[in-house]
Write a protein that holds these residues in place. Sequence first.
Motif, mmCIF file in Angstrom:
data_model
loop_
_atom_site.group_PDB
_atom_site.id
_atom_site.type_symbol
_atom_site.label_atom_id
_atom_site.label_comp_id
_atom_site.label_asym_id
_atom_site.label_seq_id
_atom_site.Cartn_x
_atom_site.Cartn_y
_atom_site.Cartn_z
ATOM 1 N N VAL A 118 0.835 -1.202 0.000
ATOM 2 C CA VAL A 118 0.000 0.000 0.000
ATOM 3 C C VAL A 118 0.871 1.254 0.000
ATOM 4 C CG1 VAL A 118 -0.366 0.226 2.496
ATOM 5 C CG2 VAL A 118 -2.125 0.988 0.914
ATOM 6 N N ALA A 119 2.011 1.210 0.665
ATOM 7 C CA ALA A 119 2.911 2.369 0.690
ATOM 8 C C ALA A 119 3.438 2.667 -0.713
ATOM 9 C CB ALA A 119 4.068 2.126 1.653
ATOM 10 N N ARG B 60 2.111 1.655 -3.635
ATOM 11 C CA ARG B 60 1.023 2.061 -4.525
ATOM 12 C C ARG B 60 0.616 3.512 -4.278
ATOM 13 N NH1 ARG B 60 -0.253 -3.077 -3.239
ATOM 14 N NH2 ARG B 60 -1.899 -2.566 -1.741
ATOM 15 N N GLY B 61 0.530 3.905 -3.015
ATOM 16 C CA GLY B 61 0.162 5.286 -2.685
ATOM 17 C C GLY B 61 1.216 6.282 -3.134
ATOM 18 N N LYS C 33 1.341 6.609 -6.939
ATOM 19 C CA LYS C 33 0.237 7.430 -7.439
ATOM 20 C C LYS C 33 0.490 8.913 -7.116
ATOM 21 C CE LYS C 33 -4.534 6.873 -8.379
ATOM 22 N NZ LYS C 33 -5.695 6.046 -8.252
ATOM 23 N N LEU C 34 0.999 9.186 -5.923
ATOM 24 C CA LEU C 34 1.293 10.562 -5.511
ATOM 25 C C LEU C 34 2.356 11.188 -6.421
ATOM 26 C CD1 LEU C 34 0.614 12.676 -3.308
ATOM 27 C CD2 LEU C 34 2.482 11.728 -1.968
ATOM 28 N N SER D 3 -2.513 11.109 2.396
ATOM 29 C CA SER D 3 -3.085 11.295 1.057
ATOM 30 C C SER D 3 -3.522 9.964 0.460
ATOM 31 C CB SER D 3 -2.094 12.007 0.138
ATOM 32 O OG SER D 3 -1.043 11.136 -0.235
ATOM 33 N N THR D 4 -2.943 8.870 0.931
ATOM 34 C CA THR D 4 -3.324 7.545 0.454
ATOM 35 C C THR D 4 -4.806 7.268 0.698
ATOM 36 O OG1 THR D 4 -1.083 6.793 0.933
ATOM 37 C CG2 THR D 4 -2.726 5.088 0.603
ATOM 38 N N LEU E 47 -6.189 6.107 -2.910
ATOM 39 C CA LEU E 47 -6.533 4.692 -3.060
ATOM 40 C C LEU E 47 -7.834 4.380 -2.314
ATOM 41 C CD1 LEU E 47 -2.976 3.155 -2.415
ATOM 42 C CD2 LEU E 47 -4.025 3.667 -4.628
ATOM 43 N N ILE F 168 -3.397 3.324 8.189
ATOM 44 C CA ILE F 168 -3.055 4.718 7.881
ATOM 45 C C ILE F 168 -3.574 5.644 8.976
ATOM 46 C CG2 ILE F 168 -3.406 6.613 6.237
ATOM 47 C CD1 ILE F 168 -1.710 4.324 5.064
#
Length: 157
Positions: free
Chosen positions: A54-55, A57-58, A61-62, A109-110, A114, A133
């Motif tokens: 998840v880190a 992917r976030g 995307k950021l 922001s994740t 997401l 998170i």
Amino acid sequence: MATGNGGRVTRTVRSLADRIQWRGPALLRVSVGAVFLWFGVLKFFPATSPAEGVAVRGATKLMLGLLPPDVTLWMLAAAETAIGLGLVTGVLLRVALIGFFVHMAGVFSTLLLLPGEMWQGDVPVPTLEGQYIIKNVVLVAACLVVAADEWSRTVPP
């Protein structure tokens, strides 16, 4: 009427509370730093951190996908390790605190970047990843105390 040991206990509790209050920011600084250091080092070893996916992917995307996932993971590992070392040791503490707050902005922001992974359907109920998170609000609160203590040392009353 005799007070017995009540006065002594009260004085002992007050003394202990005063010591904790006086050392509280340092305890918070080292505690948050140890967590960041530990989680940062884990990210240097792919597939050892439960938050790795998840880190990455976030963060990917950021950063608009400009970096490959393995580079993104390495950068997250380096940043978290450096922030952790700064907090644990107190060396370059202000830089570490700024890095911490910038990092936390990215982490939170994740929740928006997401949404399918962070929230259960259309209701504001976080998934397990979302809860992971959201619990960082405690780390943010702790570092706000550390930052207030640090910056209050140089700002005249």
